[in-house]
Design a protein around this motif. Structure first.
Motif, PDB file in Angstrom:
ATOM      1  N   ALA A  12     -14.489  19.354  12.057  1.00  0.00           N
ATOM      2  CA  ALA A  12     -15.467  19.271  10.967  1.00  0.00           C
ATOM      3  C   ALA A  12     -15.310  17.974  10.177  1.00  0.00           C
ATOM      4  N   ALA A  13     -14.052  17.572   9.939  1.00  0.00           N
ATOM      5  CA  ALA A  13     -13.804  16.352   9.148  1.00  0.00           C
ATOM      6  C   ALA A  13     -14.376  15.123   9.818  1.00  0.00           C
ATOM      7  N   GLN A  14     -14.370  15.105  11.150  1.00  0.00           N
ATOM      8  CA  GLN A  14     -14.838  13.941  11.882  1.00  0.00           C
ATOM      9  C   GLN A  14     -16.262  14.111  12.401  1.00  0.00           C
ATOM     10  N   ASN A  17     -21.029  16.257   9.166  1.00  0.00           N
ATOM     11  CA  ASN A  17     -21.018  16.784   7.797  1.00  0.00           C
ATOM     12  C   ASN A  17     -19.569  17.002   7.353  1.00  0.00           C
ATOM     13  N   PRO A  18     -18.848  15.927   7.006  1.00  0.00           N
ATOM     14  CA  PRO A  18     -17.419  16.064   6.702  1.00  0.00           C
ATOM     15  C   PRO A  18     -17.139  16.958   5.502  1.00  0.00           C
ATOM     16  N   ALA A  21     -15.717  20.431   5.948  1.00  0.00           N
ATOM     17  CA  ALA A  21     -14.303  20.651   6.261  1.00  0.00           C
ATOM     18  C   ALA A  21     -13.469  20.935   5.018  1.00  0.00           C
ATOM     19  N   GLN A  22     -14.019  20.691   3.832  1.00  0.00           N
ATOM     20  CA  GLN A  22     -13.216  20.787   2.614  1.00  0.00           C
ATOM     21  C   GLN A  22     -12.595  22.168   2.403  1.00  0.00           C
ATOM     22  N   LEU A  41      -5.998  15.061   7.083  1.00  0.00           N
ATOM     23  CA  LEU A  41      -7.368  15.557   7.123  1.00  0.00           C
ATOM     24  C   LEU A  41      -8.012  15.511   5.740  1.00  0.00           C
ATOM     25  N   ILE A  44      -9.140  12.008   5.263  1.00  0.00           N
ATOM     26  CA  ILE A  44     -10.338  11.689   6.048  1.00  0.00           C
ATOM     27  C   ILE A  44     -11.584  12.247   5.372  1.00  0.00           C
ATOM     28  N   VAL A  45     -11.513  13.510   4.936  1.00  0.00           N
ATOM     29  CA  VAL A  45     -12.670  14.131   4.284  1.00  0.00           C
ATOM     30  C   VAL A  45     -13.019  13.381   2.992  1.00  0.00           C
ATOM     31  N   ARG A  48     -14.610   9.971   3.812  1.00  0.00           N
ATOM     32  CA  ARG A  48     -15.957  10.045   4.376  1.00  0.00           C
ATOM     33  C   ARG A  48     -16.972  10.627   3.408  1.00  0.00           C
ATOM     34  N   THR A  49     -16.508  11.217   2.306  1.00  0.00           N
ATOM     35  CA  THR A  49     -17.435  11.734   1.293  1.00  0.00           C
ATOM     36  C   THR A  49     -17.422  10.883   0.028  1.00  0.00           C
TER      37      THR A  49
END
Length: 499
Positions: A12-14, A17-18, A21-22, A41, A44-45, A48-49
């Protein structure tokens, strides 16, 4: 269970819609608060947000939890580079290389960071050690291009594409190198291939627009740029190019609309105001032009007093001239700038010689005072709505030969500019060599309605950076010397540099 949760969160993180993944990442960190994989992770989230501070915190925590894993250092280095913290990023990449010597991806990232920090010669050395790898070859091309070695850059991009066919970023970099090195037909063919595959690719459309502009096809350039321009969420650089080409194509009305969209969506950048001024001039809308220029409100003239360490202004000005003449960066008609029949220096804002250091102090003081005065006014003008919170100084000197000039130009995206005259011989009378605001460059049709400000030794003129200005040609036998400087808004402006 843990492994499955971790895999699901990573996917989900990659993914597209990252943010989805939260919740999974929070569950992982609740179960194991110091787990390096879960923290990675989280980074990354967050990255990307758009939550860069959270991303950096998570990547630092992951590195601290697992300091012998080179990947943790590399993840942190990438995030720091993206945040503009180049020194810290370089340290992170170096730590990753200590743990994993010769790793090609880390070398490619280290080289990319050196390029971003303006250390291209060092980047070339690092990237050479990465060998025949696509990322390193692409980054090597970027470093070579920054140094003006475009043919070599193209060769490296071509080799990278041979190893990794169809890679978009490398293909776009190759297009730039080909266009600059004179292989315009090859560049145009390649960029049209990209646009056939991706008609909405903004960088490719911008490249095609600039190629057509350089060939004199202003209507074609405007059409290429307009095809990807979104007035509701415009790309600023592309929009500036579009507005300029609309003016050159004889369509100032549309140029005004584009400039308005840019100012509305990114009010901190004043470059579109300069294009609006040119459009108003071509439309004959003098009231709107004069209201936007607001000369009586925003332009000021200052006759400075002698700075500490000098007996009088004559001694200070003579020292300024001598220090400028001796400066190693002086370049005749520097490429890409508008100085004709003259020499220009590099950035002198941090010069250590006494007079140049004194002028930098004076410039900073006058810019700060002007900024404070403007901040006290109501924000009823786009110049005032672009008021910067943080800024730095850039300063440079120009020595013009008789018959020389500094052509019409602007200093935006910087915010407030100034010019200082250590000497000025006005004995010949008239406006020869004078400072003129409102002159338009030839590429926008020339002309304009110049307002002349008379220079004299010891005089400083402050003006908004979006105003078109230049020096009027002069004859005689004496050189004309001046210093220009800008208030550079953090994250928006650009310090002076010679190519």
């Amino acid at each position: 269970m843990w492994g499955e949760m971790l895999a699901e969160a990573a996917q989900a993180a990659q993914g597209p819609n990252p943010a989805s993944a939260q919740p999974l990442v929070e569950r992982l960190l609740t179960a194991k608060p110091g787990d390096a994989d879960a923290l990675t992770l989280a980074g990354i989230v967050a990255q990307r947000t758009g939550r860069m501070e959270d991303a950096l915190g998570a990547f630092r925590a992951a590195r601290d939890a697992d300091p012998l894993d080179a990947g943790r250092h590399q993840n942190l280095g990438v995030a720091l580079k993206n945040d503009g913290a180049y020194d810290e990023a370089l340290a992170a990449f170096t730590a990753a290389l200590d743990l994993r010597p010769g790793h090609d991806s880390t070398l490619a990232n280290l080289g990319s960071c050196l390029i971003a920090a303006g250390r291209c010669d060092e980047a070339i050395e690092v990237l050479a050690a990465a060998g025949d790898k696509p990322d390193a070859l692409n980054n090597m091309g970027v470093a070579l291009a920054r140094l003006g070695r475009h043919d070599e850059a193209a060769a490296h991009y071509n080799r990278s594409l041979a190893l990794r066919p169809g890679h978009l970023e490398t293909a776009l970099n190759l297009i730039d190198a080909l266009a600059v090195s004179g292989s315009r037909d090859e560049a145009e063919n390649l960029v049209r291939q990209v646009l056939r595959a991706q008609p909405r690719n903004m960088r490719a459309a911008n490249q095609l627009g600039l190629m057509l502009e350089s060939a004199g096809d202003f209507a074609g350039a405007a059409a290429a740029l307009r095809s990807v321009f979104d007035p509701a969420a415009p790309n600023h650089a592309l929009g500036v190019n579009l507005a300029r080409n609309l003016i050159r194509a004889g369509n100032p009305e549309d140029a005004l609309r584009v400039s308005g969209a840019l100012v509305k969506t990114q009010p901190s950048v004043t470059t579109p105001l300069a294009l609006a001024l040119a459009a108003y001039e071509h439309l004959g809308q003098t009231r709107e032009r004069d209201g936007l220029m607001a000369l009586d409100r925003f332009v000021s003239v200052h006759d400075i007093i002698v700075p500490p360490g000098f007996a009088d202004m004559a001694q200070f000005n003579a020292a300024l001239v001598a220090e400028l003449r001796a400066h190693s960066s002086l370049t005749f008609e520097p490429e890409g700038l508008v100085t004709r029949q003259g020499r220009q220096s590099g950035d002198l804002a941090d010069a250590e010689t006494p007079a140049l250091r004194g002028l930098a102090i004076i410039a900073r003081e006058h810019l700060a005072a002007a900024l404070a005065g403007f901040a006290a006014q109501p924000a009823d003008h786009p110049f005032l709505r672009a008021l910067p919170a943080n800024w730095s100084l850039t300063l440079w000197g120009t020595i013009l030969q008789p018959g020389g000039e500094v052509g019409a130009h602007i200093h935006a995206p910087n915010w407030l500019s100034g010019v200082y005259y250590p000497e000025f011989d006005s004995a010949e009378g008239g406006d020869d060599g004078a400072f003129a605001i409102g002159v338009l460059p030839g590429e926008l049709g020339g002309g304009g309605t110049p307002v002349v400000k008379a220079p004299r030794a010891g005089r400083m003129i402050l003006f908004p950076s979006y105003l078109w200005h230049g020096t009027l040609p002069f004859g005689g036998e004496k050189e004309r010397i001046s210093f220009a400087f800008d208030l550079v808004p953090a994250g928006v402006g650009q310090p002076h540099k010679l190519r």
